[in-house]
Design a protein around this motif. Structure first.
Motif, PDB file in Angstrom:
ATOM      1  N   UNK A 300       1.429 160.715  40.681  1.00  0.00           N
ATOM      2  CA  UNK A 300       2.598 161.319  41.076  1.00  0.00           C
ATOM      3  C   UNK A 300       3.077 162.390  40.051  1.00  0.00           C
ATOM      4  N   UNK A 301       2.569 162.250  38.840  1.00  0.00           N
ATOM      5  CA  UNK A 301       2.983 163.360  37.980  1.00  0.00           C
ATOM      6  C   UNK A 301       2.167 164.675  38.388  1.00  0.00           C
ATOM      7  N   UNK A 302       0.724 164.289  38.733  1.00  0.00           N
ATOM      8  CA  UNK A 302       0.200 165.658  39.455  1.00  0.00           C
ATOM      9  C   UNK A 302       0.937 166.257  40.688  1.00  0.00           C
ATOM     10  N   UNK A 303       1.477 165.558  41.469  1.00  0.00           N
ATOM     11  CA  UNK A 303       2.205 165.920  42.483  1.00  0.00           C
ATOM     12  C   UNK A 303       3.359 166.760  42.052  1.00  0.00           C
ATOM     13  N   UNK A 311       6.204 171.176  36.130  1.00  0.00           N
ATOM     14  CA  UNK A 311       5.331 170.827  34.997  1.00  0.00           C
ATOM     15  C   UNK A 311       5.954 169.844  33.806  1.00  0.00           C
ATOM     16  N   UNK A 312       7.150 170.191  33.451  1.00  0.00           N
ATOM     17  CA  UNK A 312       8.025 169.369  32.536  1.00  0.00           C
ATOM     18  C   UNK A 312       8.172 167.921  32.794  1.00  0.00           C
ATOM     19  N   UNK A 313       8.591 167.646  34.050  1.00  0.00           N
ATOM     20  CA  UNK A 313       9.003 166.264  34.511  1.00  0.00           C
ATOM     21  C   UNK A 313       7.450 165.755  34.690  1.00  0.00           C
ATOM     22  N   UNK A 315       4.701 166.341  32.819  1.00  0.00           N
ATOM     23  CA  UNK A 315       4.427 165.798  31.352  1.00  0.00           C
ATOM     24  C   UNK A 315       5.464 164.729  30.603  1.00  0.00           C
ATOM     25  N   UNK A 316       6.537 164.642  31.426  1.00  0.00           N
ATOM     26  CA  UNK A 316       7.459 163.350  30.768  1.00  0.00           C
ATOM     27  C   UNK A 316       6.757 162.174  31.333  1.00  0.00           C
ATOM     28  N   UNK A 317       6.219 162.096  32.571  1.00  0.00           N
ATOM     29  CA  UNK A 317       5.790 160.759  33.044  1.00  0.00           C
ATOM     30  C   UNK A 317       4.478 160.596  32.274  1.00  0.00           C
ATOM     31  N   UNK A 318       3.699 161.473  31.990  1.00  0.00           N
ATOM     32  CA  UNK A 318       2.286 161.370  31.492  1.00  0.00           C
ATOM     33  C   UNK A 318       2.532 160.978  29.831  1.00  0.00           C
ATOM     34  N   UNK A 319       3.594 161.436  29.318  1.00  0.00           N
ATOM     35  CA  UNK A 319       4.091 160.927  27.873  1.00  0.00           C
ATOM     36  C   UNK A 319       4.539 159.452  27.782  1.00  0.00           C
TER      37      UNK A 319
END
Length: 367
Positions: A300-303, A311-313, A315-319
Protein backbone atom coordinates in the motif's frame (compact mmCIF):
# COMPACT_ATOMS: atom_id res chain seq x y z
CA UNK A 1 -11.09 14.92 -7.51
CA UNK A 2 -11.98 11.60 -5.89
CA UNK A 3 -9.42 8.84 -6.35
CA UNK A 4 -10.52 5.24 -6.82
CA UNK A 5 -8.65 2.21 -5.52
CA UNK A 6 -9.91 -1.19 -6.62
CA UNK A 7 -9.35 -3.93 -4.06
CA UNK A 8 -9.06 -7.55 -5.23
CA UNK A 9 -8.95 -9.64 -2.01
CA UNK A 10 -8.66 -12.96 -3.84
CA UNK A 11 -8.22 -16.22 -1.95
CA UNK A 12 -6.94 -17.64 1.33
CA UNK A 13 -5.52 -14.91 3.55
CA UNK A 14 -5.98 -12.35 0.77
CA UNK A 15 -9.14 -10.81 2.27
CA UNK A 16 -7.48 -10.54 5.71
CA UNK A 17 -4.30 -8.79 4.57
CA UNK A 18 -6.03 -6.47 2.10
CA UNK A 19 -8.44 -5.45 4.85
CA UNK A 20 -5.43 -4.54 7.01
CA UNK A 21 -3.84 -2.49 4.22
CA UNK A 22 -7.11 -0.69 3.49
CA UNK A 23 -7.40 0.21 7.19
CA UNK A 24 -3.94 1.80 7.04
CA UNK A 25 -4.68 3.64 3.78
CA UNK A 26 -7.98 4.99 5.13
CA UNK A 27 -6.14 6.23 8.22
CA UNK A 28 -3.67 8.06 5.99
CA UNK A 29 -6.41 9.55 3.84
CA UNK A 30 -8.53 10.56 6.84
CA UNK A 31 -5.54 12.36 8.33
CA UNK A 32 -4.87 14.26 5.09
CA UNK A 33 -8.59 14.73 4.39
CA UNK A 34 -8.26 13.11 0.98
CA UNK A 35 -11.35 11.79 -0.78
CA UNK A 36 -10.67 8.19 -1.88
CA UNK A 37 -13.18 5.55 -2.89
CA UNK A 38 -12.48 1.82 -2.42
CA UNK A 39 -14.25 -0.65 -4.72
CA UNK A 40 -13.96 -4.41 -4.16
CA UNK A 41 -14.04 -6.97 -7.00
CA UNK A 42 -13.34 -10.68 -7.39
CA UNK A 43 -10.33 -12.47 -8.85
CA UNK A 44 -8.78 -15.94 -8.69
CA UNK A 45 -10.50 -18.84 -6.98
CA UNK A 46 -13.14 -16.58 -5.44
CA UNK A 47 -14.11 -15.46 -8.95
CA UNK A 48 -14.14 -19.04 -10.25
CA UNK A 49 -16.60 -19.95 -7.51
CA UNK A 50 -18.88 -16.95 -8.05
CA UNK A 51 -18.46 -16.16 -11.75
CA UNK A 52 -17.07 -19.30 -13.40
CA UNK A 53 -13.86 -17.55 -14.47
CA UNK A 54 -10.70 -16.45 -12.63
CA UNK A 55 -10.93 -12.97 -14.15
CA UNK A 56 -14.43 -11.58 -14.74
CA UNK A 57 -14.82 -8.81 -17.31
CA UNK A 58 -16.41 -6.69 -14.59
CA UNK A 59 -13.16 -6.87 -12.64
CA UNK A 60 -11.09 -5.82 -15.65
CA UNK A 61 -13.42 -2.91 -16.40
CA UNK A 62 -13.30 -1.64 -12.83
CA UNK A 63 -9.51 -1.88 -12.64
CA UNK A 64 -9.12 0.03 -15.91
CA UNK A 65 -11.02 3.03 -14.54
CA UNK A 66 -9.18 3.06 -11.22
CA UNK A 67 -6.16 5.03 -10.07
CA UNK A 68 -4.60 1.93 -8.50
CA UNK A 69 -5.32 -1.73 -7.74
CA UNK A 70 -4.56 -3.51 -4.45
CA UNK A 71 -4.51 -7.31 -4.65
CA UNK A 72 -4.31 -9.91 -1.88
CA UNK A 73 -3.42 -13.36 -3.19
CA UNK A 74 -4.83 -16.01 -5.52
CA UNK A 75 -4.83 -19.79 -5.63
CA UNK A 76 -4.89 -22.75 -3.34
CA UNK A 77 -5.10 -26.56 -3.40
CA UNK A 78 -8.88 -26.42 -3.87
CA UNK A 79 -8.36 -25.51 -7.53
CA UNK A 80 -5.17 -27.49 -8.21
CA UNK A 81 -6.91 -30.11 -10.36
CA UNK A 82 -8.55 -27.65 -12.73
CA UNK A 83 -7.48 -27.12 -16.33
CA UNK A 84 -4.59 -24.65 -16.60
CA UNK A 85 -6.65 -21.92 -18.25
CA UNK A 86 -9.17 -22.03 -15.40
CA UNK A 87 -6.80 -21.96 -12.45
CA UNK A 88 -6.84 -18.93 -10.13
CA UNK A 89 -3.32 -17.90 -11.18
CA UNK A 90 -4.68 -17.13 -14.65
CA UNK A 91 -6.58 -14.29 -13.06
CA UNK A 92 -3.33 -12.69 -11.94
CA UNK A 93 -1.59 -13.22 -15.29
CA UNK A 94 -4.70 -11.97 -17.06
CA UNK A 95 -5.11 -8.75 -15.11
CA UNK A 96 -1.44 -7.90 -15.62
CA UNK A 97 -1.87 -8.41 -19.35
CA UNK A 98 -5.24 -6.63 -19.55
CA UNK A 99 -3.84 -3.56 -17.79
CA UNK A 100 -0.56 -3.58 -19.73
CA UNK A 101 1.52 -3.85 -16.57
CA UNK A 102 4.95 -4.65 -17.94
CA UNK A 103 7.32 -3.96 -15.02
CA UNK A 104 7.20 -5.88 -11.75
CA UNK A 105 9.06 -4.19 -8.89
CA UNK A 106 10.25 -6.59 -6.17
CA UNK A 107 12.41 -5.12 -3.39
CA UNK A 108 14.60 -7.18 -1.09
CA UNK A 109 15.46 -5.26 2.07
CA UNK A 110 16.58 -6.64 5.40
CA UNK A 111 14.93 -5.41 8.58
CA UNK A 112 17.34 -5.25 11.52
CA UNK A 113 15.06 -7.15 13.96
CA UNK A 114 14.64 -9.96 11.40
CA UNK A 115 18.26 -10.49 10.35
CA UNK A 116 18.58 -13.65 12.44
CA UNK A 117 15.52 -15.10 10.67
CA UNK A 118 17.39 -15.18 7.37
CA UNK A 119 18.83 -18.56 6.34
CA UNK A 120 22.07 -16.71 5.54
CA UNK A 121 24.60 -15.45 8.06
CA UNK A 122 23.80 -12.10 9.60
CA UNK A 123 27.06 -10.66 8.31
CA UNK A 124 26.03 -11.60 4.78
CA UNK A 125 22.56 -10.06 4.80
CA UNK A 126 23.19 -6.92 6.87
CA UNK A 127 22.53 -3.83 4.78
CA UNK A 128 20.89 -5.68 1.88
CA UNK A 129 18.66 -3.28 -0.05
CA UNK A 130 18.07 -3.96 -3.73
CA UNK A 131 15.22 -4.08 -6.23
CA UNK A 132 14.47 -6.59 -8.97
CA UNK A 133 12.69 -5.15 -12.00
CA UNK A 134 11.09 -8.05 -13.86
CA UNK A 135 9.52 -7.85 -17.33
CA UNK A 136 5.94 -9.08 -17.00
CA UNK A 137 4.19 -9.46 -20.34
CA UNK A 138 6.61 -11.33 -22.61
CA UNK A 139 8.94 -14.30 -22.64
CA UNK A 140 8.06 -17.96 -22.17
CA UNK A 141 4.94 -17.23 -20.15
CA UNK A 142 3.34 -15.34 -23.03
CA UNK A 143 4.78 -17.03 -26.14
CA UNK A 144 2.54 -18.74 -28.66
CA UNK A 145 0.62 -21.69 -27.15
CA UNK A 146 2.76 -24.65 -26.15
CA UNK A 147 2.76 -27.64 -28.46
CA UNK A 148 2.93 -31.34 -27.71
CA UNK A 149 4.49 -33.12 -30.69
CA UNK A 150 5.11 -36.66 -31.85
CA UNK A 151 2.77 -39.64 -32.17
CA UNK A 152 2.69 -40.07 -28.40
CA UNK A 153 3.14 -36.42 -27.53
CA UNK A 154 6.62 -37.18 -26.27
CA UNK A 155 7.98 -33.79 -27.37
CA UNK A 156 6.95 -30.34 -26.20
CA UNK A 157 7.74 -26.82 -27.46
CA UNK A 158 7.42 -23.57 -25.53
CA UNK A 159 8.23 -20.27 -27.22
CA UNK A 160 10.27 -17.43 -25.72
CA UNK A 161 9.30 -14.29 -27.64
CA UNK A 162 10.17 -10.63 -27.14
CA UNK A 163 9.96 -7.49 -29.21
CA UNK A 164 12.55 -4.73 -28.93
CA UNK A 165 9.89 -2.33 -27.62
CA UNK A 166 8.92 -4.73 -24.82
CA UNK A 167 12.52 -4.97 -23.68
CA UNK A 168 13.29 -1.27 -23.98
CA UNK A 169 10.37 -0.06 -21.88
CA UNK A 170 11.20 -2.27 -18.89
CA UNK A 171 14.91 -1.50 -19.17
CA UNK A 172 14.13 2.23 -19.23
CA UNK A 173 12.02 1.79 -16.08
CA UNK A 174 14.94 0.08 -14.35
CA UNK A 175 17.39 2.81 -15.33
CA UNK A 176 15.05 5.49 -13.99
CA UNK A 177 14.78 3.61 -10.72
CA UNK A 178 18.55 3.21 -10.49
CA UNK A 179 18.97 6.98 -10.94
CA UNK A 180 16.88 7.52 -7.80
CA UNK A 181 18.81 4.94 -5.80
CA UNK A 182 22.56 4.15 -5.82
CA UNK A 183 23.00 4.38 -9.61
CA UNK A 184 24.02 0.76 -10.11
CA UNK A 185 22.17 -1.49 -12.54
CA UNK A 186 22.76 -5.20 -13.15
CA UNK A 187 21.18 -6.57 -16.32
CA UNK A 188 20.65 -10.32 -16.10
CA UNK A 189 20.38 -12.56 -19.16
CA UNK A 190 21.63 -15.79 -20.72
CA UNK A 191 23.40 -14.18 -23.66
CA UNK A 192 25.86 -17.06 -24.02
CA UNK A 193 22.97 -19.29 -25.13
CA UNK A 194 19.81 -17.39 -26.08
CA UNK A 195 19.35 -15.02 -29.01
CA UNK A 196 16.63 -13.21 -27.07
CA UNK A 197 19.22 -12.48 -24.37
CA UNK A 198 21.70 -11.19 -26.90
CA UNK A 199 19.09 -8.72 -28.15
CA UNK A 200 18.28 -7.87 -24.53
CA UNK A 201 21.94 -7.01 -23.90
CA UNK A 202 22.13 -4.87 -27.03
CA UNK A 203 19.10 -2.86 -25.97
CA UNK A 204 20.45 -2.37 -22.43
CA UNK A 205 23.65 -0.95 -23.91
CA UNK A 206 21.65 1.39 -26.11
CA UNK A 207 19.43 2.63 -23.29
CA UNK A 208 22.50 3.06 -21.06
CA UNK A 209 23.66 5.91 -23.30
CA UNK A 210 20.65 7.91 -22.12
CA UNK A 211 21.66 7.36 -18.50
CA UNK A 212 25.42 8.00 -18.28
CA UNK A 213 25.36 8.37 -14.48
CA UNK A 214 24.25 4.75 -13.99
CA UNK A 215 26.96 2.08 -13.82
CA UNK A 216 25.86 -0.98 -15.82
CA UNK A 217 26.94 -4.58 -15.33
CA UNK A 218 25.84 -7.52 -17.49
CA UNK A 219 25.51 -10.85 -15.67
CA UNK A 220 24.37 -14.34 -16.61
CA UNK A 221 21.37 -15.62 -14.72
CA UNK A 222 23.11 -18.67 -13.26
CA UNK A 223 25.98 -16.53 -11.96
CA UNK A 224 23.50 -14.03 -10.51
CA UNK A 225 21.67 -16.80 -8.67
CA UNK A 226 24.93 -17.69 -6.94
CA UNK A 227 25.88 -14.07 -6.21
CA UNK A 228 22.51 -13.40 -4.57
CA UNK A 229 23.53 -15.92 -1.92
CA UNK A 230 27.27 -15.19 -1.82
CA UNK A 231 27.07 -11.38 -1.63
CA UNK A 232 23.54 -9.94 -1.90
CA UNK A 233 24.57 -6.51 -0.62
CA UNK A 234 26.44 -5.80 -3.86
CA UNK A 235 23.21 -5.29 -5.82
CA UNK A 236 21.17 -2.11 -6.25
CA UNK A 237 18.78 -2.55 -9.21
CA UNK A 238 18.52 -5.82 -11.14
CA UNK A 239 16.59 -5.90 -14.43
CA UNK A 240 15.74 -9.09 -16.25
CA UNK A 241 13.20 -10.92 -18.40
CA UNK A 242 10.04 -12.60 -17.17
CA UNK A 243 11.03 -16.13 -16.16
CA UNK A 244 14.48 -15.20 -14.88
CA UNK A 245 12.89 -12.46 -12.78
CA UNK A 246 10.26 -14.83 -11.45
CA UNK A 247 12.92 -17.24 -10.20
CA UNK A 248 15.47 -14.70 -8.93
CA UNK A 249 12.90 -12.63 -7.05
CA UNK A 250 11.68 -15.70 -5.17
CA UNK A 251 15.27 -16.57 -4.32
CA UNK A 252 15.89 -13.02 -3.17
CA UNK A 253 12.79 -13.06 -0.99
CA UNK A 254 14.33 -15.68 1.28
CA UNK A 255 17.37 -13.49 1.99
CA UNK A 256 15.21 -11.24 4.16
CA UNK A 257 13.96 -14.14 6.27
CA UNK A 258 10.24 -13.92 5.55
CA UNK A 259 7.93 -13.76 2.57
CA UNK A 260 5.48 -12.01 4.87
CA UNK A 261 7.53 -8.82 4.73
CA UNK A 262 7.91 -8.25 0.99
CA UNK A 263 5.73 -5.94 -1.12
CA UNK A 264 5.59 -5.67 -4.89
CA UNK A 265 4.31 -3.34 -7.59
CA UNK A 266 3.41 -3.97 -11.22
CA UNK A 267 3.62 -0.80 -13.30
CA UNK A 268 3.17 0.64 -16.77
CA UNK A 269 4.17 3.96 -18.33
CA UNK A 270 1.38 5.97 -16.67
CA UNK A 271 0.53 5.92 -12.95
CA UNK A 272 -1.89 3.00 -12.87
CA UNK A 273 -0.31 0.12 -10.98
CA UNK A 274 -1.22 -3.13 -9.27
CA UNK A 275 0.15 -3.69 -5.78
CA UNK A 276 0.35 -7.02 -3.96
CA UNK A 277 2.38 -8.90 -1.36
CA UNK A 278 4.94 -11.39 -2.60
CA UNK A 279 3.54 -14.20 -0.47
CA UNK A 280 0.80 -16.60 -1.58
CA UNK A 281 -2.69 -17.30 -0.31
CA UNK A 282 -1.55 -19.48 2.66
CA UNK A 283 -4.81 -21.47 2.84
CA UNK A 284 -3.53 -23.38 5.89
CA UNK A 285 -3.90 -20.27 8.08
CA UNK A 286 -6.77 -18.55 6.25
CA UNK A 287 -9.54 -17.41 8.57
CA UNK A 288 -7.45 -17.76 11.72
CA UNK A 289 -6.56 -14.07 11.95
CA UNK A 290 -2.82 -14.68 12.27
CA UNK A 291 -1.63 -13.73 8.76
CA UNK A 292 1.19 -11.22 8.55
CA UNK A 293 -0.27 -8.01 7.05
CA UNK A 294 3.02 -6.13 6.72
CA UNK A 295 3.84 -7.11 3.11
CA UNK A 296 0.43 -5.87 1.99
CA UNK A 297 0.72 -2.73 4.10
CA UNK A 298 4.11 -2.05 2.50
CA UNK A 299 2.52 -2.70 -0.90
CA UNK A 300 0.00 0.00 0.00
CA UNK A 301 2.97 2.31 0.59
CA UNK A 302 4.13 1.51 -2.94
CA UNK A 303 0.61 2.37 -4.14
CA UNK A 304 0.88 5.80 -2.55
CA UNK A 305 4.33 6.40 -4.01
CA UNK A 306 3.89 5.21 -7.59
CA UNK A 307 0.19 5.74 -8.36
CA UNK A 308 -0.88 8.67 -6.18
CA UNK A 309 2.35 10.75 -6.00
CA UNK A 310 2.30 10.59 -2.19
CA UNK A 311 5.89 9.73 -1.44
CA UNK A 312 5.78 11.41 1.97
CA UNK A 313 2.86 9.29 3.21
CA UNK A 314 4.48 6.19 1.68
CA UNK A 315 7.58 6.89 3.74
CA UNK A 316 5.46 7.35 6.85
CA UNK A 317 4.01 3.86 6.42
CA UNK A 318 7.42 2.32 5.80
CA UNK A 319 8.88 4.00 8.88
CA UNK A 320 5.87 2.92 10.94
CA UNK A 321 6.52 -0.71 9.99
CA UNK A 322 10.17 -0.31 10.99
CA UNK A 323 9.07 1.16 14.32
CA UNK A 324 6.64 -1.68 15.07
CA UNK A 325 9.29 -4.33 14.36
CA UNK A 326 11.89 -2.45 16.44
CA UNK A 327 9.47 -2.57 19.37
CA UNK A 328 9.37 -6.35 19.12
CA UNK A 329 5.85 -6.72 17.76
CA UNK A 330 5.42 -9.45 15.17
CA UNK A 331 3.04 -12.07 13.82
CA UNK A 332 3.62 -15.78 14.56
CA UNK A 333 5.35 -16.41 11.21
CA UNK A 334 8.27 -14.21 12.26
CA UNK A 335 10.42 -16.31 14.55
CA UNK A 336 11.86 -13.48 16.60
CA UNK A 337 11.74 -12.39 20.22
CA UNK A 338 9.08 -9.96 21.37
CA UNK A 339 5.30 -10.01 21.48
CA UNK A 340 3.38 -12.05 18.90
CA UNK A 341 0.18 -10.39 17.70
CA UNK A 342 -2.64 -11.39 15.39
CA UNK A 343 -3.35 -9.66 12.09
CA UNK A 344 -5.60 -7.01 13.60
CA UNK A 345 -3.22 -6.34 16.49
CA UNK A 346 -0.27 -5.87 14.15
CA UNK A 347 -2.30 -3.47 12.02
CA UNK A 348 -3.29 -1.56 15.17
CA UNK A 349 0.39 -1.13 16.05
CA UNK A 350 1.18 0.26 12.59
CA UNK A 351 -1.66 2.77 12.95
CA UNK A 352 -0.42 3.71 16.42
CA UNK A 353 3.06 4.35 15.02
CA UNK A 354 1.53 6.47 12.27
CA UNK A 355 -0.39 8.55 14.83
CA UNK A 356 2.84 9.13 16.73
CA UNK A 357 4.50 10.30 13.52
CA UNK A 358 1.55 12.61 12.75
CA UNK A 359 1.79 14.15 16.22
CA UNK A 360 5.55 14.62 15.99
CA UNK A 361 5.26 16.20 12.55
CA UNK A 362 2.57 18.58 13.74
CA UNK A 363 4.72 19.61 16.70
CA UNK A 364 7.71 20.29 14.45
CA UNK A 365 5.58 22.43 12.14
CA UNK A 366 4.24 24.48 15.07
CA UNK A 367 7.66 24.93 16.69
Amino acid sequence: MTKTITVLPGDGIGPEVTDAAVRVLKHIFDHSRTDVRFVEKRIGGAAIEADGTPLPQETIAQCRKSNAVLLGAVGGPKWAGMAAKMRPEQGLLGIRKALGLFANIRPARTFAPLIDASPLKASRVAGVDFVIVRELTGGLYFGKPSERRGPNHEQVVDTLAYSADEIERVVETAFQMAEKRRRKLTSVDKANVLESSRMWREIVNRVAKRHPDVAVTHALVDSTAMQLIACPAQFDVIVTENMFGDILSDEASMITGSLGMLPSASLRTDQLGLYEPVHGSAPDIAGRGVANPLATILSAAFLLRYSLDRAHEAGQIERAVDTVLARGYHTPDLKISGEALDTAGMTDQVITALDEAFTKEKGEMEA
